[in-house]
Design an enzyme around this catalytic site. Structure first.
Site, PDB file in Angstrom:
ATOM      1  N   CYS A 119     -12.744   7.694  10.158  1.00 22.26           N
ATOM      2  CA  CYS A 119     -12.933   8.487  11.373  1.00 22.26           C
ATOM      3  C   CYS A 119     -13.325   7.556  12.508  1.00 22.26           C
ATOM      4  CB  CYS A 119     -14.007   9.545  11.170  1.00 22.26           C
ATOM      5  SG  CYS A 119     -14.312  10.475  12.713  1.00 22.26           S
ATOM      6  N   HIS A 125      -8.837  -6.681   5.463  1.00 26.86           N
ATOM      7  CA  HIS A 125      -8.008  -6.015   6.476  1.00 26.86           C
ATOM      8  C   HIS A 125      -7.860  -4.512   6.214  1.00 26.86           C
ATOM      9  CE1 HIS A 125      -5.934 -10.042   7.768  1.00 26.86           C
ATOM     10  NE2 HIS A 125      -7.184  -9.948   8.166  1.00 26.86           N
ATOM     11  N   ASP A 162      -2.822  -3.092   0.008  1.00 26.33           N
ATOM     12  CA  ASP A 162      -2.425  -2.351  -1.201  1.00 26.33           C
ATOM     13  C   ASP A 162      -3.541  -2.405  -2.239  1.00 26.33           C
ATOM     14  OD1 ASP A 162      -2.065  -4.599  -3.176  1.00 26.33           O
ATOM     15  OD2 ASP A 162      -0.549  -5.242  -1.736  1.00 26.33           O
ATOM     16  N   THR A 194      -0.359 -16.718   1.189  1.00 29.36           N
ATOM     17  CA  THR A 194      -0.711 -16.394   2.577  1.00 29.36           C
ATOM     18  C   THR A 194      -0.246 -17.517   3.496  1.00 29.36           C
ATOM     19  OG1 THR A 194      -2.504 -15.876   4.128  1.00 29.36           O
ATOM     20  CG2 THR A 194      -3.091 -17.235   2.217  1.00 29.36           C
ATOM     21  N   GLN A 196      -6.155 -10.106   2.023  1.00 33.65           N
ATOM     22  CA  GLN A 196      -5.728  -9.574   3.317  1.00 33.65           C
ATOM     23  C   GLN A 196      -4.805  -8.379   3.102  1.00 33.65           C
ATOM     24  OE1 GLN A 196      -4.716 -13.255   5.999  1.00 33.65           O
ATOM     25  NE2 GLN A 196      -4.560 -13.879   3.869  1.00 33.65           N
ATOM     26  N   ASN A 245       1.870 -21.143  -3.218  1.00 35.39           N
ATOM     27  CA  ASN A 245       2.736 -20.472  -2.246  1.00 35.39           C
ATOM     28  C   ASN A 245       4.193 -20.776  -2.579  1.00 35.39           C
ATOM     29  OD1 ASN A 245       4.034 -19.564   0.235  1.00 35.39           O
ATOM     30  ND2 ASN A 245       2.021 -19.726   1.195  1.00 35.39           N
ATOM     31  N   ARG A 265       4.095   3.009   4.362  1.00 33.70           N
ATOM     32  CA  ARG A 265       3.485   1.903   3.600  1.00 33.70           C
ATOM     33  C   ARG A 265       2.735   2.467   2.391  1.00 33.70           C
ATOM     34  NH1 ARG A 265       5.983   0.589   7.002  1.00 33.70           N
ATOM     35  NH2 ARG A 265       7.338   0.501   5.197  1.00 33.70           N
TER      36      ARG A 265
HETATM   37  N1  APR Z   1       4.894 -16.084  -4.278  1.00 32.89           N
HETATM   38  C1  APR Z   1       4.026 -16.833  -3.566  1.00 32.89           C
HETATM   39  N2  APR Z   1       4.010 -16.855  -2.229  1.00 32.89           N
HETATM   40  C2  APR Z   1       4.916 -16.096  -1.572  1.00 32.89           C
HETATM   41  C3  APR Z   1       5.856 -15.278  -2.258  1.00 32.89           C
HETATM   42  C4  APR Z   1       5.822 -15.306  -3.679  1.00 32.89           C
HETATM   43  N3  APR Z   1       6.671 -14.566  -4.416  1.00 32.89           N
HETATM   44  N4  APR Z   1       6.626 -14.652  -1.336  1.00 32.89           N
HETATM   45  C5  APR Z   1       6.192 -15.036  -0.139  1.00 32.89           C
HETATM   46  N5  APR Z   1       5.159 -15.918  -0.266  1.00 32.89           N
HETATM   47  C6  APR Z   1       4.367 -16.554   0.792  1.00 32.89           C
HETATM   48  C7  APR Z   1       5.149 -16.984   2.003  1.00 32.89           C
HETATM   49  O1  APR Z   1       5.637 -18.312   1.831  1.00 32.89           O
HETATM   50  C8  APR Z   1       4.099 -16.897   3.103  1.00 32.89           C
HETATM   51  O2  APR Z   1       3.363 -18.107   3.229  1.00 32.89           O
HETATM   52  O3  APR Z   1       3.463 -15.576   1.243  1.00 32.89           O
HETATM   53  C9  APR Z   1       3.134 -15.841   2.599  1.00 32.89           C
HETATM   54  C10 APR Z   1       3.196 -14.529   3.353  1.00 32.89           C
HETATM   55  O4  APR Z   1       2.766 -14.759   4.657  1.00 32.89           O
HETATM   56  P1  APR Z   1       2.574 -13.574   5.700  1.00 32.89           P
HETATM   57  O5  APR Z   1       3.753 -12.680   5.672  1.00 32.89           O
HETATM   58  O6  APR Z   1       2.190 -14.193   6.984  1.00 32.89           O
HETATM   59  O7  APR Z   1       1.363 -12.720   5.089  1.00 32.89           O
HETATM   60  P2  APR Z   1      -0.202 -12.946   5.191  1.00 32.89           P
HETATM   61  O8  APR Z   1      -0.544 -14.400   5.182  1.00 32.89           O
HETATM   62  O9  APR Z   1      -0.813 -12.076   4.156  1.00 32.89           O
HETATM   63  O10 APR Z   1      -0.512 -12.340   6.610  1.00 32.89           O
HETATM   64  C11 APR Z   1      -1.825 -12.284   7.047  1.00 32.89           C
HETATM   65  O11 APR Z   1      -1.219 -11.006   8.955  1.00 32.89           O
HETATM   66  O12 APR Z   1       0.066  -9.298   9.891  1.00 32.89           O
HETATM   67  C12 APR Z   1      -1.167  -9.676   9.424  1.00 32.89           C
HETATM   68  O13 APR Z   1      -2.910  -8.287   8.768  1.00 32.89           O
HETATM   69  C13 APR Z   1      -1.690  -8.792   8.332  1.00 32.89           C
HETATM   70  O14 APR Z   1      -2.965  -9.329   6.393  1.00 32.89           O
HETATM   71  C14 APR Z   1      -1.864  -9.729   7.177  1.00 32.89           C
HETATM   72  C15 APR Z   1      -2.088 -11.055   7.862  1.00 32.89           C
END
Ligand code: APR
Length: 229
Positions: free
Chosen positions: A115, A107, A92, A174, A89, A199, A57
């Protein structure tokens, strides 16, 4: 004076920089089940797998570039004239490399090492190994500085304070499935704060306003409205 803005970002913000989101259709994160790589139990059971996973990653993040959405949020923070709280969250550093400051990583960060014994934090080497030694106490207990499932997110007090002083809550990219971040929208609404979701595909949660589309297009448009208008 403009209004203070609270922005919660997730994996969708960095998706167009080439970093994978978590909840892809196969339910796997980079070919792994989350419980095999992102829990304290996984690290205890197979530290080599977990270190390798985060080494990959870290390399992926280093090779990625901020996209137009990261840069637009940095611009908003610079030019808005009122606080813009950036809570992410994401592990990066693309917001920072896009020019943002004071990003709150609830996160953790893939470029940070922690540590497990003394709590010291330092810049992670590109490759962390099993038994990686803490630079402060010398114990072989270094781990990625990531908040794994079952652990408590960082900076919750600062996040609560930032939310309470804000006039607008914006969730960008998210899925709203992982607590406590998933509860921020409701908290905002309980405080009478307006809510907006940006989103690719609406999460289905009850925001006051929802904009569907790619972050790299919608975020710059929205920032232009706020700053230009
Ligand atoms: N533009 C806007 N939204 C997008 C794009 C894009 N190009 N690509 C994907 N998405 C949206 C998806 O529709 C989805 O709702 O981003 C969201 C990603 O969701 P997740 O993969 O669940 O990510 P996230 O919400 O950050 O996850 C939360 O879960 O696994 C844990 O700790 C990890 O921080 C992470 C947390």
């Amino acid at each position: 004076m403009g209004k203070a803005i609270f922005i919660l970002s997730g994996a969708g913000l960095s998706a167009e920089s080439g970093l994978k989101t978590f909840r892809a259709e196969d339910g796997l994160w980079e070919e792994h089940r989350v419980e095999d790589v992102a829990t304290p139990e996984a690290f205890a059971r197979d530290p080599a797998l977990v270190q390798r996973f985060y080494n990959e990653r870290r390399a992926g993040v280093a090779a990625a570039q901020p996209n137009a959405a990261h840069e637009a949020l940095a611009r908003l923070q610079r030019d808005h004239g009122a606080p813009v709280h950036l809570v992410t969250q994401n592990i990066d550093d693309l917001l920072e490399r896009g020019g943002a400051r004071d990003v709150i990583h609830m996160h953790g960060e893939v470029n940070s090492a922690l540590c497990a014994r003394c709590g010291h934090r330092w810049e992670a080497p590109a490759v962390m190994v099993v038994g990686e030694v803490c630079v402060a106490c010398g114990a072989p207990t270094a781990r990625p500085d990531i908040v794994w499932f079952g652990e408590i997110p960082y900076h919750m007090e600062a996040i609560g304070a930032a939310l309470e002083e804000s006039d607008l809550f914006v969730a960008i990219g998210t899925s709203g499935l992982v607590y406590p971040a998933a509860g921020f929208r409701q908290m905002a609404q309980q405080h009478g704060i307006a809510t907006l979701e940006i989103n690719l595909a609406a999460s289905g949660a009850r925001f006051d306003d929802v904009r569907e589309g790619a972050a790299s297009r919608l975020v710059p448009d929205w920032v232009e409205e706020i700053i230009g208008g």
